[in-house]
Design an enzyme around this catalytic site. Sequence first.
Site, short mmCIF file in Angstrom:
data_model
loop_
_atom_site.label_atom_id
_atom_site.label_comp_id
_atom_site.label_asym_id
_atom_site.label_seq_id
_atom_site.Cartn_x
_atom_site.Cartn_y
_atom_site.Cartn_z
N HIS A 97 0.92 -1.28 -0.14
CA HIS A 97 0.05 0.09 -0.08
C HIS A 97 1.03 1.32 0.00
O HIS A 97 1.86 1.22 0.67
CB HIS A 97 -1.03 -0.08 0.98
CG HIS A 97 -1.83 1.16 1.08
ND1 HIS A 97 -1.56 2.18 1.63
CD2 HIS A 97 -3.33 0.88 0.72
CE1 HIS A 97 -2.79 2.98 1.47
NE2 HIS A 97 -3.93 2.21 0.79
N GLU A 169 -4.13 2.30 -7.07
CA GLU A 169 -4.58 3.62 -6.45
C GLU A 169 -3.51 4.58 -6.69
O GLU A 169 -2.43 4.66 -6.27
CB GLU A 169 -4.34 3.24 -4.85
CG GLU A 169 -5.17 1.91 -4.61
CD GLU A 169 -5.60 1.83 -3.07
OE1 GLU A 169 -6.68 1.81 -2.87
OE2 GLU A 169 -4.50 1.93 -2.08
P1 PGA Z 1 -9.64 5.97 0.52
O1 PGA Z 1 -8.43 4.97 0.73
O2 PGA Z 1 -10.64 5.03 0.13
O3 PGA Z 1 -9.75 6.55 1.93
O4 PGA Z 1 -8.92 6.96 -0.35
C1 PGA Z 1 -8.17 3.89 -0.10
C2 PGA Z 1 -6.82 3.19 0.19
O5 PGA Z 1 -5.95 3.59 0.67
O6 PGA Z 1 -6.70 1.91 -0.01
#
Ligand code: PGA
Length: 252
Positions: A97, A169
């Site tokens: 992540h 992401e």
């Molecule tokens: P968020 O986080 O939906 O709060 O933007 C997503 C993530 O970090 O997986």
Amino acid sequence: MDKELLIIGNWKMNLNPLEAAKYISEATSLVEEASKRNIVVGVAPTFLALTTAVYNAPEGLGIYAQNVNEHDHGAYTGEVSASMLKFANLTGAIIGHSERRQYNGETSKACNLKIKALLEQGLTPVYCVGESLETFEAGKTIEFVSEQLREGFAGLTAEEASQVVIAYEPIWAIGTGKSASIEIAEETAKQIRAILSDIFGEASSRIKILYGGSVKAENIGGYMACPNVDGALVGGASVDLESFTKVIKGAR
Ligand code: PGA
């Protein structure tokens, strides 16, 4: 029937074990709403809540760790191995992540070892990739993500690769309320699949690619309708059960 989607709630360092246990024990209708829509749903609680979560989870709710160590056992103070996650009957773990890359110096090479450790135990790695705002604005997203993919998937067979879930992401969309447009999500997912297809051939069509970054009930439907997006990794909007249920209902 529409394709199966995978939606995982990443709770990060939220919900203490008691709060997590309450959420899990009340999650039956979350799973029902998901399965009605051909969605597989999971959550990633704090390590402390994992064993209780697995024990109390309604059938069909996946339970994921937020990290794993690449070694099987030994002198690694404070770490948890894939075989320990397997012993606890987890579904898988989130790997790489952007917050771990940023605050814990996690590299794609380290992620590669973690992915292998999870696969060896038959657990699902959810491998996160994504670019910073600077990289995005420089138009270098694909170049950057491609490197993360090549390093993360290095040495895997096509069969192994097909068991890895990817979460795209964009860092600038995480926790900022500034989600990527549907076009960016689809285009990047499409390119990710093309890169994987180059390396792994046909098996790449079986790799699930999730979108993550400020996903909520109001915007999830658009992402889930994209041909190359197979689900979502949801942070903030998954920490409250009612909110996460709305996200699932909004997905399709
Ligand atoms: P968020 O986080 O939906 O709060 O933007 C997503 C993530 O970090 O997986």
